[in-house]
Design a protein around this motif. Structure first.
Motif, PDB file in Angstrom:
ATOM      1  N   ARG A 414      50.895-129.708  69.748  1.00 57.51           N
ATOM      2  CA  ARG A 414      49.614-129.475  70.367  1.00 57.51           C
ATOM      3  C   ARG A 414      49.352-130.335  71.596  1.00 57.51           C
ATOM      4  O   ARG A 414      48.803-129.879  72.577  1.00 57.51           O
TER       5      ARG A 414
ATOM      6  N   ALA B  92      55.449-119.961  66.491  1.00 53.19           N
ATOM      7  CA  ALA B  92      54.146-120.616  66.646  1.00 53.19           C
ATOM      8  C   ALA B  92      53.181-120.127  65.569  1.00 53.19           C
ATOM      9  O   ALA B  92      52.413-120.912  65.008  1.00 53.19           O
ATOM     10  N   THR B  93      53.245-118.821  65.274  1.00 52.26           N
ATOM     11  CA  THR B  93      52.373-118.282  64.231  1.00 52.26           C
ATOM     12  C   THR B  93      52.708-118.917  62.882  1.00 52.26           C
ATOM     13  O   THR B  93      51.809-119.326  62.138  1.00 52.26           O
ATOM     14  N   TRP B  96      51.454-122.347  62.573  1.00 47.86           N
ATOM     15  CA  TRP B  96      49.996-122.402  62.498  1.00 47.86           C
ATOM     16  C   TRP B  96      49.499-121.964  61.119  1.00 47.86           C
ATOM     17  O   TRP B  96      48.484-122.447  60.626  1.00 47.86           O
ATOM     18  N   SER B 107      58.497-128.925  64.709  1.00 44.98           N
ATOM     19  CA  SER B 107      57.880-128.625  66.014  1.00 44.98           C
ATOM     20  C   SER B 107      58.455-129.513  67.106  1.00 44.98           C
ATOM     21  O   SER B 107      58.676-129.032  68.222  1.00 44.98           O
ATOM     22  N   THR B 158      50.711-121.707  70.452  1.00 44.18           N
ATOM     23  CA  THR B 158      50.064-122.665  69.546  1.00 44.18           C
ATOM     24  C   THR B 158      48.675-123.030  70.059  1.00 44.18           C
ATOM     25  O   THR B 158      47.710-123.082  69.286  1.00 44.18           O
ATOM     26  N   LEU B 161      46.377-120.163  69.371  1.00 43.85           N
ATOM     27  CA  LEU B 161      46.049-120.010  67.954  1.00 43.85           C
ATOM     28  C   LEU B 161      45.107-121.096  67.454  1.00 43.85           C
ATOM     29  O   LEU B 161      44.338-120.873  66.518  1.00 43.85           O
ATOM     30  N   SER B 162      45.161-122.275  68.092  1.00 39.15           N
ATOM     31  CA  SER B 162      44.335-123.362  67.584  1.00 39.15           C
ATOM     32  C   SER B 162      42.851-123.015  67.691  1.00 39.15           C
ATOM     33  O   SER B 162      42.029-123.580  66.978  1.00 39.15           O
ATOM     34  N   ARG B 166      40.274-118.330  61.476  1.00 42.97           N
ATOM     35  CA  ARG B 166      41.079-117.826  60.356  1.00 42.97           C
ATOM     36  C   ARG B 166      40.320-116.863  59.446  1.00 42.97           C
ATOM     37  O   ARG B 166      40.946-116.082  58.726  1.00 42.97           O
TER      38      ARG B 166
END
Lengths: 417, 272
Positions: A414, B92-93, B96, B107, B158, B161-162, B166
């Motif tokens: 990140r 990345a999915t 996550w 990662s 990523t 997605l952050s 959800r």
């Protein structure tokens, strides 16, 4: 769900198990999505690099071409003398004539030449001469020493032993300007052959200079951007992102043009009467430093800016209102808060700078080339793959250590950009 | 605040602004300086210009080598970016979706292609591909560039997605959609800008990469940066300036579409 609300201890346990199973399944499914990329990276990235680095310690040229000699050299008791007996010499003679016939002797000749000067002509010359012998002599030892007196020297045999494989520390030692002497103890090489530590030092010095310059220019830029309203900052950010997206070759070409003898910089310096004639700015160290700083500056600005944006201005105001002089407030309140950004940006720039090849190759002179240049040079020009791999191992190790620190610092995916 | 500003502080501020503005100039000026030179009528890459002409662009567009280098760059870049985008988005999915053991290490590992010195990788490929006859092939270069592009896709997806909510997934599943249907009709449309952004990033990585091309590319795989490399090394001509200008235009287009997508995806995040 409603009927499951009333559950006894047994059901609770099975519910727990079910939950744990569902959780495990979720984790497994998530991992299965990552797996294809892991496999791809292992096959097409890790394996080639491992294969390259392996060459720094694997040394099988002599072993494969001269199997009998390699075996005899290993079996011989070297306590008896630094120049071996007839068993070793006759193995050598057999290998020499066979490898001369099937034209593989050159590989050994090249390998021995890395270690002792004249190694190539020693092997090829001896091979040629014994091919001309009418019949095998009674003593190969005497004959070979007679043909090439070097076979009677301890240094020659020390080199053969070092090359007998399958593993060697010869190349790695060479990259730190050391070697094994006849007794096998590690000693520094003569000063005229000690060149590699200097190349490492030069590489680190260039990378460090570039990192410091990036920090000196990048810090004010990021600070300025962080203090602006977001829309204005985004607009100015384009000035940082344009060079970031412009291909490296274009930026390098641009610097060659701008810095050349009649380029813009020299024209400007002369117009301002700062110099009388053109000064040399390209194909030397200053060209390398200037263009590398330009190329790597965005890598400093982006992480710095990301951290600076999160620093609330109220802390600085509080420090000031409590009576801290501006510089003290800046040094003791602001800098510690942006330290993660400074560290991340500096390590990132330093890591990338360490491995640079294209920019120094195009805007540097012979004395400004970094480690990567020599790795490329020994791979394609002199075909000394062991040495190329050993230099690569040093560079790789430095990169890996710094990258570990870096990923601890920014914490996974990140925080990188 | 302004009342408390002292003379030294003002001086520091001036220094800061001067360095920052100088820094912006340093970043952009050399890139912009090469553009007018590509329209120069003269033989040399120097100012002042001797009249405006398109002769160097004519040189560029009517030369077989430059044209085939553009074609090679596009083939390698598009295919490599597609592979990188596909694998990177999946990964990345997965990263996550759940915390699994070793996730931090994985990662960091997946980002390594961004960090490892390119010469080590290129020399490694030079040895590794030889027994499979992949040196001097498009397949070899595409695979190499796909690897190099994946970290950028992983990072951008990523980041997208952050900001993803959800509960949308749970909502989809509880309404009876299959996981694949949820991925296709709920997740993907929302993260699409981030995915395309990552793909553009991977494409631009391939478009500027020259070291692997130097080591494992054959005469049929000479890309645009590879031609520029020889050009700068041997004889830097105004045609190089024309090629550079074309690449700058391409970079600006990529930058603008990437910025557009980035803002779009951050707007979506704000809504979610």
């Amino acid at each position: 769900m409603a009927e499951k609300m009333l559950v006894g201890p047994r059901q609770t346990r099975s519910l727990k198990r079910d939950l744990a199973r569902a959780e495990r399944k979720r984790k497994r499914n998530a991992f299965l999505l990552v797996l294809p990329l892991i496999v791809f990276v292992v096959i097409f990235f890790v394996a080639p690099i491992a294969g390259m680095l392996e060459r720094s310690v694997v040394d099988t040229d002599l072993m494969e071409t001269w199997p009998k000699t390699a075996e005899a050299v290993r079996a011989y008791d070297w306590e008896k003398g630094a120049v071996p007996d007839e068993t070793v010499f006759s193995a050598l003679a057999q290998d020499l004539s066979r490898s001369y016939e099937d034209r593989t002797a050159a590989a050994v000749a090249r390998r021995l030449n890395y270690d002792i000067s004249g190694g190539r002509s020693l092997v090829m010359g001896t091979a040629r001469k014994i091919a001309r012998l009418d019949q095998p002599p009674t003593s190969w030892r005497d004959t070979l020493i007679e043909i090439e007196p070097d076979w009677g020297r301890a240094e020659t045999w020390a080199a053969v032993r070092r090359a007998a494989g399958p593993l060697t520390d010869f190349f790695l030692l060479q990259t730190i300007d050391h070697q094994r002497d006849i007794d096998g103890s590690i000693v520094p090489v003569p000063t005229e052959r000690a060149v590699y530590l200097q190349i490492y030092t030069r590489t680190f010095a260039i990378a460090l200079t570039v990192t410091l310059l990036c920090l000196m220019i990048g810090f004010p830029i990021a600070y300025l951007l962080a203090g602006l309203r977001e829309n204005t900052a985004n607009l100015l950010m384009i000035l940082v992102l344009l060079p970031f997206w412009t291909p490296l070759l274009v930026r390098t070409a641009a610097w060659v043009v701008v810095l050349q003898e009649h380029g813009l910089v020299n024209q400007m310096l002369q117009f301002l009467h700062l110099t009388d004639g053109p000064i040399r700015l390209v194909y030397n160290r200053s060209g390398v430093i200037i263009s590398m700083t330009h190329v790597l500056l965005p890598f400093m600005i982006l992480p710095l800016y990301a951290v600076m944006r999160t620093v609330p201005p109220s802390y600085m105001r509080a420090a000031r209102s409590l009576g801290a002089p501006p510089f003290t407030a800046f040094r003791r309140v602001y800098i510690p808060q942006v330290m993660p950004g400074i560290a991340a940006g500096s390590i990132l720039v330093f890591i990338i700078a360490l491995g640079y090849y294209i920019t120094p190759a195009l805007v540097g002179g012979a004395a400004d080339q970094m480690i990567s240049y020599y790795i490329a040079f020994y791979t394609t020009d002199t075909v000394n793959w062991g040495l190329a791999a050993a230099l690569g191992t040093g560079l790789f190790a430095a990169t890996l250590i710094l990258y570990t620190i870096y990923s601890r610092l920014v914490g996974g995916v990140r925080g990188v950009m | 605040m302004s009342g408390a500003i002292t003379g030294t502080e003002k001086a520091w501020r001036v220094v800061l602004y001067v360095v920052a503005i100088g820094g912006f100039f340093f970043l952009v000026a050399p890139i912009l300086a090469i553009v007018p030179l590509s329209f120069n009528d003269g033989q040399f890459l120097t100012y002042p210009l001797r009249g405006v002409s398109l002769r160097w662009y004519e040189d560029f567009f009517f030369s077989g080598t430059w044209m085939s280098s553009i074609r090679n760059s596009l083939i390698i870049g598009v295919v490599a970016a597609t592979i990188a985008t596909f694998l990177g988005t999946l990964a990345a999915t997965g990263l996550w979706l759940a915390d699994f053991p070793g996730k931090r290490f994985i990662s960091a590992f997946l980002l390594a292609p961004m960090i490892v010195p390119m010469v080590i990788y290129a020399v490694g490929l030079y040895f590794y591909f030889a027994p499979f006859d992949l040196t001097a092939t498009f397949t070899g270069l595409i695979l190499a560039h796909a690897v190099l592009g994946t970290p950028f896709v992983v990072i951008t997806v990523t980041a997208t997605l952050s900001g993803f909510d959800r509960t949308l997934i749970r909502a989809g599943l509880s309404l009876g959609a299959s996981p694949i249907r949820v991925a296709r009709s709920v997740v993907f449309p929302l993260i699409a800008p981030g995915v395309i952004f990552g793909g553009l990033f991977a494409f631009s990585v391939s478009l500027e990469e020259v070291i692997t091309v130097l080591f494992i590319g054959g005469p049929n795989q000479r890309t645009l940066p590879r031609e520029m490399f020889s050009g700068i090394r041997e004889n830097i001509s105004p045609t190089i300036a024309a090629a550079a200008t074309i690449m700058i235009v391409l970079a600006v287009l990529l930058l603008l579409s990437a910025e557009f997508l980035r803002r779009r995806s951050s707007r979506l995040q704000a809504k979610g």
